[in-house]
Write a protein that holds these residues in place. Structure first.
Motif, PDB file in Angstrom:
ATOM      1  N   ARG A  70       8.788   9.084   3.774  1.00 22.46           N
ATOM      2  CA  ARG A  70       9.281   8.324   4.923  1.00 22.46           C
ATOM      3  C   ARG A  70       9.762   6.925   4.557  1.00 22.46           C
ATOM      4  O   ARG A  70      10.561   6.339   5.275  1.00 22.46           O
ATOM      5  N   MET A  71       9.268   6.370   3.465  1.00 22.64           N
ATOM      6  CA  MET A  71       9.607   5.003   3.111  1.00 22.64           C
ATOM      7  C   MET A  71      10.317   4.965   1.765  1.00 22.64           C
ATOM      8  O   MET A  71       9.880   5.618   0.814  1.00 22.64           O
ATOM      9  N   PRO A  72      11.425   4.226   1.654  1.00 26.75           N
ATOM     10  CA  PRO A  72      12.150   4.141   0.372  1.00 26.75           C
ATOM     11  C   PRO A  72      11.267   3.666  -0.773  1.00 26.75           C
ATOM     12  O   PRO A  72      11.358   4.188  -1.892  1.00 26.75           O
ATOM     13  N   ASP A  73      10.419   2.661  -0.522  1.00 26.46           N
ATOM     14  CA  ASP A  73       9.537   2.172  -1.577  1.00 26.46           C
ATOM     15  C   ASP A  73       8.570   3.251  -2.039  1.00 26.46           C
ATOM     16  O   ASP A  73       8.172   3.293  -3.215  1.00 26.46           O
ATOM     17  N   ALA A  74       8.178   4.133  -1.109  1.00 31.10           N
ATOM     18  CA  ALA A  74       7.256   5.208  -1.459  1.00 31.10           C
ATOM     19  C   ALA A  74       7.892   6.143  -2.474  1.00 31.10           C
ATOM     20  O   ALA A  74       7.242   6.580  -3.433  1.00 31.10           O
ATOM     21  N   ARG A  75       9.157   6.455  -2.313  1.00 29.79           N
ATOM     22  CA  ARG A  75       9.855   7.328  -3.260  1.00 29.79           C
ATOM     23  C   ARG A  75       9.897   6.693  -4.654  1.00 29.79           C
ATOM     24  O   ARG A  75       9.628   7.334  -5.664  1.00 29.79           O
ATOM     25  N   ALA A 106       0.841  -1.197   0.000  1.00 33.28           N
ATOM     26  CA  ALA A 106       0.000   0.000   0.000  1.00 33.28           C
ATOM     27  C   ALA A 106       0.874   1.245   0.000  1.00 33.28           C
ATOM     28  O   ALA A 106       2.002   1.242   0.511  1.00 33.28           O
ATOM     29  N   LEU A 107       0.360   2.297  -0.584  1.00 36.58           N
ATOM     30  CA  LEU A 107       1.027   3.597  -0.592  1.00 36.58           C
ATOM     31  C   LEU A 107       0.068   4.609   0.020  1.00 36.58           C
ATOM     32  O   LEU A 107      -0.952   4.953  -0.575  1.00 36.58           O
ATOM     33  N   SER A 108       0.393   5.070   1.229  1.00 31.26           N
ATOM     34  CA  SER A 108      -0.457   6.028   1.940  1.00 31.26           C
ATOM     35  C   SER A 108       0.130   7.423   1.799  1.00 31.26           C
ATOM     36  O   SER A 108       1.264   7.674   2.235  1.00 31.26           O
ATOM     37  N   LEU A 109      -0.640   8.319   1.223  1.00 37.36           N
ATOM     38  CA  LEU A 109      -0.192   9.692   0.999  1.00 37.36           C
ATOM     39  C   LEU A 109      -0.977  10.623   1.908  1.00 37.36           C
ATOM     40  O   LEU A 109      -2.212  10.717   1.810  1.00 37.36           O
ATOM     41  N   SER A 110      -0.265  11.302   2.792  1.00 39.00           N
ATOM     42  CA  SER A 110      -0.899  12.206   3.738  1.00 39.00           C
ATOM     43  C   SER A 110      -0.873  13.634   3.207  1.00 39.00           C
ATOM     44  O   SER A 110       0.161  14.110   2.733  1.00 39.00           O
ATOM     45  N   PHE A 111      -2.018  14.296   3.269  1.00 41.47           N
ATOM     46  CA  PHE A 111      -2.097  15.727   3.008  1.00 41.47           C
ATOM     47  C   PHE A 111      -2.301  16.468   4.326  1.00 41.47           C
ATOM     48  O   PHE A 111      -2.791  17.578   4.356  1.00 41.47           O
ATOM     49  N   ASP A 121       1.857  10.059  10.316  1.00 40.68           N
ATOM     50  CA  ASP A 121       1.251   8.959   9.567  1.00 40.68           C
ATOM     51  C   ASP A 121       1.490   9.125   8.064  1.00 40.68           C
ATOM     52  O   ASP A 121       1.588  10.255   7.550  1.00 40.68           O
ATOM     53  N   GLY A 122       1.538   8.004   7.375  1.00 35.08           N
ATOM     54  CA  GLY A 122       1.658   8.035   5.921  1.00 35.08           C
ATOM     55  C   GLY A 122       3.052   7.699   5.445  1.00 35.08           C
ATOM     56  O   GLY A 122       4.050   7.962   6.127  1.00 35.08           O
ATOM     57  N   ASP A 123       3.124   7.094   4.265  1.00 38.31           N
ATOM     58  CA  ASP A 123       4.421   6.785   3.652  1.00 38.31           C
ATOM     59  C   ASP A 123       5.084   8.022   3.077  1.00 38.31           C
ATOM     60  O   ASP A 123       6.304   8.087   2.937  1.00 38.31           O
ATOM     61  N   ALA A 124       4.268   9.017   2.743  1.00 41.76           N
ATOM     62  CA  ALA A 124       4.769  10.300   2.254  1.00 41.76           C
ATOM     63  C   ALA A 124       3.743  11.359   2.607  1.00 41.76           C
ATOM     64  O   ALA A 124       2.544  11.067   2.715  1.00 41.76           O
ATOM     65  N   GLU A 161     -10.072   7.093  -0.128  1.00 38.45           N
ATOM     66  CA  GLU A 161      -9.763   8.167   0.814  1.00 38.45           C
ATOM     67  C   GLU A 161      -9.156   7.572   2.078  1.00 38.45           C
ATOM     68  O   GLU A 161      -9.501   6.463   2.492  1.00 38.45           O
ATOM     69  N   TRP A 162      -8.262   8.314   2.673  1.00 34.81           N
ATOM     70  CA  TRP A 162      -7.607   7.872   3.905  1.00 34.81           C
ATOM     71  C   TRP A 162      -7.291   9.100   4.739  1.00 34.81           C
ATOM     72  O   TRP A 162      -6.824  10.118   4.218  1.00 34.81           O
TER      73      TRP A 162
END
Length: 228
Positions: A205-210, A140-145, A172-175, A164-165
């Motif tokens: 925050r996470m290498p995979d997210a980048r 999963a890829l969680s993107l925080s605004f 919180d969030g991977d980015a 939506e999350w």
């Protein structure tokens, strides 16, 4: 309203009048088109069919612009300007006297529903994933605004869910993307690193997210036709 103006308002005498020209290959097939502004001879749009030579076509376009007749009341410009955005194949196609002028304009775009928009463009996102180095990713890829967010689910490189999350905490969030900065990434206007350099609270925050963000939302040059 804009389309009405394009069809009926851009008359030959309008201040922003454009002349549309079709380019033909040696065999008579249509090879592309360009739009020039009157009377300054600047190019506002210019595209070629796949496989056509930008160098050969641009030389032909320049010859046409150098010879096209202008109203007697208008002085002939000393420079032919190509106003085709920040990047365009024509800029490097020929040497001087081509004067390539990158456009400093940009659209200020909003998205009312990011989740709905991502679902609409899901086929394009899927295609980008297939051709990337992380095309077999599962997770999963969680993107925080910060106040809201979105989560993308992937299974062996396929998008299986976009929803939506809401982040429960600042971390919180991977980015994380503050305010509307994610839209710059979504539309390909800026790279992830450019946004990080301008906004300290844009955090991955996470290498995979980048890696996923690079694959899904690469920067891409564009030049919108509207109100050229």
């Amino acid at each position: 309203m804009l389309w009405r103006y394009e069809i009926q308002g851009r008359t030959e005498t309008a201040d922003d009048a454009l002349e549309l020209c079709v380019l033909e290959a040696r065999d008579g097939q249509r090879a592309g088109f360009f739009a020039r502004a009157r009377p300054d001879l600047s190019l506002r749009a210019y595209e070629l069919a796949e496989g056509e030579s930008w160098r050969e076509a641009t030389v032909a376009v320049l010859r046409y612009l150098a010879a096209v007749p202008l109203p007697r009341s208008e002085p002939r410009p000393d420079i032919i300007r190509f106003r085709l955005g920040d990047e365009h194949p024509a800029y490097g196609a020929v040497p001087q006297p081509l004067d390539a002028v990158p456009s400093a304009k940009a659209w200020y775009a909003r998205v009312a529903d990011v989740v709905a928009f991502l679902k609409r463009v899901e086929p394009a996102l899927q295609q980008r994933l297939r051709g990337s180095a992380i095309g077999d990713y599962s997770g999963a890829l969680s993107l925080s605004f910060y106040r809201s967010g979105v989560r993308l689910a992937l299974e062996r490189g396929r998008l299986t869910g976009i929803e939506e999350w809401t982040p429960g905490d600042f971390d919180d969030g991977d980015a994380a993307f503050p305010d509307l900065t994610f839209l710059q990434l979504l539309f390909g206007y800026r790279t992830l690193e450019e946004i990080e350099g301008c906004f300290p609270d844009c955090i991955v925050r996470m290498p995979d997210a980048r890696t996923l963000l690079h694959a899904l939302f690469p920067a891409s040059p564009s030049c919108a036709w509207a109100l050229l």
